[in-house]
Design a protein around this motif. Structure first.
Motif, PDB file in Angstrom:
ATOM      1  N   ARG A 289       0.965  -1.209   0.111  1.00 61.19           N
ATOM      2  CA  ARG A 289       0.039  -0.137   0.052  1.00 61.19           C
ATOM      3  C   ARG A 289       0.888   1.305   0.010  1.00 61.19           C
ATOM      4  NH1 ARG A 289      -5.388  -1.190   0.355  1.00 61.19           N
ATOM      5  NH2 ARG A 289      -6.072  -2.931   0.631  1.00 61.19           N
ATOM      6  N   THR A 290       2.021   1.165   0.680  1.00 56.77           N
ATOM      7  CA  THR A 290       2.872   2.497   0.592  1.00 56.77           C
ATOM      8  C   THR A 290       3.288   2.782  -0.838  1.00 56.77           C
ATOM      9  OG1 THR A 290       3.491   2.029   2.873  1.00 56.77           O
ATOM     10  CG2 THR A 290       4.976   3.501   1.494  1.00 56.77           C
ATOM     11  N   CYS A 291       3.705   1.854  -1.670  1.00 60.80           N
ATOM     12  CA  CYS A 291       4.055   1.632  -2.738  1.00 60.80           C
ATOM     13  C   CYS A 291       3.116   2.336  -3.671  1.00 60.80           C
ATOM     14  CB  CYS A 291       4.545   0.499  -3.392  1.00 60.80           C
ATOM     15  SG  CYS A 291       5.189   0.409  -5.220  1.00 60.80           S
ATOM     16  N   ARG A 292       1.698   1.828  -3.526  1.00 61.40           N
ATOM     17  CA  ARG A 292       0.767   2.291  -4.488  1.00 61.40           C
ATOM     18  C   ARG A 292       0.509   3.882  -4.105  1.00 61.40           C
ATOM     19  NH1 ARG A 292      -3.280   4.527  -3.474  1.00 61.40           N
ATOM     20  NH2 ARG A 292      -3.355   4.081  -1.439  1.00 61.40           N
ATOM     21  N   ALA A 293       0.482   4.299  -2.759  1.00 61.21           N
ATOM     22  CA  ALA A 293       0.371   5.666  -2.426  1.00 61.21           C
ATOM     23  C   ALA A 293       1.493   6.515  -3.052  1.00 61.21           C
ATOM     24  CB  ALA A 293       0.424   5.942  -0.823  1.00 61.21           C
ATOM     25  N   ALA A 294       2.785   6.107  -3.186  1.00 60.06           N
ATOM     26  CA  ALA A 294       3.900   6.725  -3.556  1.00 60.06           C
ATOM     27  C   ALA A 294       3.533   6.982  -5.165  1.00 60.06           C
ATOM     28  CB  ALA A 294       5.186   6.004  -3.660  1.00 60.06           C
ATOM     29  N   MET A 295       3.114   5.735  -5.936  1.00 59.72           N
ATOM     30  CA  MET A 295       2.764   6.096  -7.474  1.00 59.72           C
ATOM     31  C   MET A 295       1.686   7.019  -7.554  1.00 59.72           C
ATOM     32  SD  MET A 295       3.565   2.477  -8.984  1.00 59.72           S
ATOM     33  CE  MET A 295       2.311   1.244  -7.753  1.00 59.72           C
ATOM     34  N   ASP A 296       0.866   6.979  -6.790  1.00 58.68           N
ATOM     35  CA  ASP A 296      -0.438   8.040  -6.667  1.00 58.68           C
ATOM     36  C   ASP A 296       0.230   9.417  -6.508  1.00 58.68           C
ATOM     37  OD1 ASP A 296      -2.199   6.129  -7.129  1.00 58.68           O
ATOM     38  OD2 ASP A 296      -3.252   6.375  -5.152  1.00 58.68           O
TER      39      ASP A 296
END
Length: 189
Positions: free
Chosen positions: A117-124
């Motif tokens: 989820r942190t990686c997804r948030a970073a991509m967002d």
């Protein structure tokens, strides 16, 4: 050298400073193999400890290739999908990225990969700055238990854990504790 003090009762030391340094040097070599021209690569640390990991990889890349690699920071605080579930909000830190992301390969860097989820948030968060040519992901520790279809391109160490376990990464520059990685085994169902 004396063993560092555990960050929590019952935590076991997995990696000391020398082991962390060896791992980050290996990741730097893997990045060079994948990107012979580092001029289009930007290492982007995710606060807080991902920034430290990113800086250390950048230092190794400079030693290997004899040239500095561009670095940045991407704050994910307001892009997380679990804000209401967290006991306290993470302080927002300024993001610093190159002015132009087109034609760049951004390598997101974090300390521990867990749910994804942190990686997804970073991509967002990155999407609000532009559209890089490619995004890759580098982590010091992959502990498994993905909730999203995300995997790291560069992994320092895979550590099998149970859901109730806790992984602690400590850096002198952030925590005022010797560089180390610890795991505390949780209650097993």
């Amino acid at each position: 050298m004396p063993q560092p003090t555990p960050p929590a009762p019952g935590a076991s030391l997995l990696l000391d400073a020398a082991a962390i340094d060896r791992i980050l040097r290996r990741i730097a070599h893997e990045i060079v193999e994948a990107h012979p021209d580092l001029g289009s690569v930007v290492l982007v640390g995710i606060p807080s400890r991902g920034v430290q990991v990113s800086r250390r990889i950048a230092t190794h890349l400079q030693a290997i290739e004899g040239r500095a690699v561009e670095t940045g920071i991407i704050d994910v605080s307001m892009h997380r999908d679990d804000l209401r579930l967290r006991p306290r909000l993470t302080p927002v830190e300024p993001s610093h990225l190159p002015g132009e992301l087109d034609d760049k390969t951004l390598i997101l860097v974090d300390d521990v990969l867990f749910s994804g989820r942190t990686c997804r948030a970073a991509m967002d968060a990155i999407a609000s700055f532009g559209r890089p040519a490619r995004i890759q992901y580098a982590v010091l520790i992959d502990r498994g238990h993905r909730e999203l279809p995300i995997r790291a391109d560069y992994v320092g160490k895979n550590i099998p854990t149970a859901m109730g376990d806790r992984v602690y990464v400590r850096f002198e520059a952030v925590d005022r504790m010797p560089d180390s990685v610890w795991v505390r085994r949780g209650e097993q169902p």
